[in-house]
Design a protein around this motif. Sequence first.
Motif, PDB file in Angstrom:
ATOM      1  N   ASP A 140       5.889  -2.275   3.279  1.00 32.11           N
ATOM      2  CA  ASP A 140       6.356  -3.561   2.763  1.00 32.11           C
ATOM      3  C   ASP A 140       7.577  -3.301   1.900  1.00 32.11           C
ATOM      4  O   ASP A 140       7.542  -2.456   1.005  1.00 32.11           O
ATOM      5  N   ASP A 148       1.571  -0.175   7.077  1.00 29.10           N
ATOM      6  CA  ASP A 148       2.923  -0.725   7.199  1.00 29.10           C
ATOM      7  C   ASP A 148       3.716  -0.434   5.910  1.00 29.10           C
ATOM      8  O   ASP A 148       3.145  -0.033   4.894  1.00 29.10           O
ATOM      9  N   SER A 191       0.798  -1.223   0.000  1.00 28.33           N
ATOM     10  CA  SER A 191       0.000   0.000   0.000  1.00 28.33           C
ATOM     11  C   SER A 191       0.833   1.277   0.000  1.00 28.33           C
ATOM     12  O   SER A 191       0.297   2.350  -0.244  1.00 28.33           O
TER      13      SER A 191
HETATM   14 MG    MG Z   1       1.193  -3.299   3.554  1.00 25.60          MG
END
Ligand code: MG
Length: 555
Positions: free
Chosen positions: A223, A221, A210
């Motif tokens: 990634d 978060d 995202s």
């Molecule tokens: Mg994520």
Amino acid sequence: FVRRCTTQASNSDTVETSEPEISSSGDNHDVPRPGVDLRRFSDIQEERRQEALRSVLVRHVGKATEDELAKFCSHFGEVKSSFTYGNQELYTLLEYKSKGSVHSLLNTAHFRSVLEVLPYKSRLLSFRSSSWMNSTSKKSSVGDMTAEQKFSILATKLCAAQSMEEQMQVLVRETQLSEGETRLRFLVCSLVEDAITGYFPGCIVHPFGSSVNGFGNKGCDLDMYLNLNVEEHKPKKRNSFPRMEYEVKTVPTERAATQNLLSTVGQSLGEFVPSCRHVQYILNARCPLVKFTHEASGIQCDLTSNNSIALKSSELLNLYSRIDPRVPPLVYAVRHWARMHHITSNMPGGWITNFSLTALVIFFLQYTDKPVLPGIDALKELADKADTCVLEGNDCTLVSDLTKVPPSGNTDSIDDLLLEFFEFYSNFNFKSCGLNLRTGEIQEKKNFDALYIQNPFEQQLNLSKNVSMHHMEKFVQLAREAAWMAEQPDFLQPEVGPKGGVTPWGLVSILSGYNRRKRRLMDQKEFTPIFDSIKSGNPKRNSSHGNVGPRIHIT
Ligand code: MG
Ligand code: GTP
């Protein structure tokens, strides 16, 4: 959180802005997608990466001000942009016009004058102004807001909108990652990359998920995908002699190599790299990963390797987020709705992940009578030769030139589409039907998974395999409630409540489940478990809303 973001257009011309405008390149500006960045995903990523390489992150010690820092840093070269954030401590992300300025700045930095330090030189620095000794710490007593407090502030803004369509736009504006936050994410990747480069020169740490797919929320978060960038490390079959070979360590499997790599990298991050803390090793997961907190940015990081298909999946979602302007408001609304009703979570388990929720929205937009989005196969058809991409034996080719994708003939408003989404899945036959995003069609389900969404690139896999029957039932039940709410005559009518505030209406009713108690009382006798109430057999599209099966009517 965000205090200020400035971009320096030229020596004399400083523009202050929280959201620098997106520009398009080449001859693409004639395409009717106003405000959309039309550049190739890979070009956008590379530009952000270069921006990060020209940047440093500086902690303000004591009362060091933004102006003092700017003045100090400008001695080493032209500052292109800066972004200051923080509550308890201030940090400034500072981008120079050239990488050389970063080196000059680093060359003047000192190690702190305490006895024992690990002399690791990173682009995370502290700035002490001349008055720092007399200063008191900037620590504030304001704690983090609870989720309820945050929603209450958001709901007030949404209720003040003029229409549900506007509410959906406000939701995106208020919750999406800002320009500064996006820059910070690329810089954190770049700092981690600096640390790993010592072992693997030329490696790249890419953000995915995202942070780059166009649907990022504040606080999501980060990634990260570590690509060692070692080409042709597999032995070639036919090779001539004499030749030179690398001496290497051997490992039993590729998975073991990934686990070893992540374990070593995780340890170095925890031991040597400032601000990387609370390292956790989740090496036995299907996709091994290392979790850690990057304290200076406040970002939770998930580092993986050998995961190039996930980066491609992010490119796919990003492409869909830009093909039609109605996609982001719909995805944000559905993700927010799912979070508010606890059917999604960051924790591993039977929840419907944000990835699956986004796929549900995309499929609905592909399958609806007048499709809003093309299937992935159609996106592949539009691809150039240069777009050809095969990863781990899977054809992951996608068109990279957004201007080649024809606009949709569907003119439904975003609020109508959201309500159609809820109606569609209220009645979807999840028991025997799966979703195929490549064709944009329903496919017969061959197993008992609660939700089957064919993985777009590893087509033999179900990307929603983790979803439990319980969460799926809850999803359908909540979709029905949302569809029911939207049918109420006062759904779009703001009313002044007994305490003078506006009671939830439109999107806020859907997000908060306002009215739910009333509905339960009315509906107690009618409720039957979802999977029994759905007719079996191949569903047909409803002519008006593209939904499957009968519309629900609750009286
Ligand atoms: Mg994520
Ligand atoms: P956030 O919840 O906001 O972090 O959304 P996200 O899209 O970043 O999701 P997440 O961090 O859970 O996963 C990051 C990426 O991993 C996704 O974009 C996908 O590419 C991949 N991924 C996540 N969950 C799944 C899954 O269940 N199946 C598959 N095949 N890939 C997944």
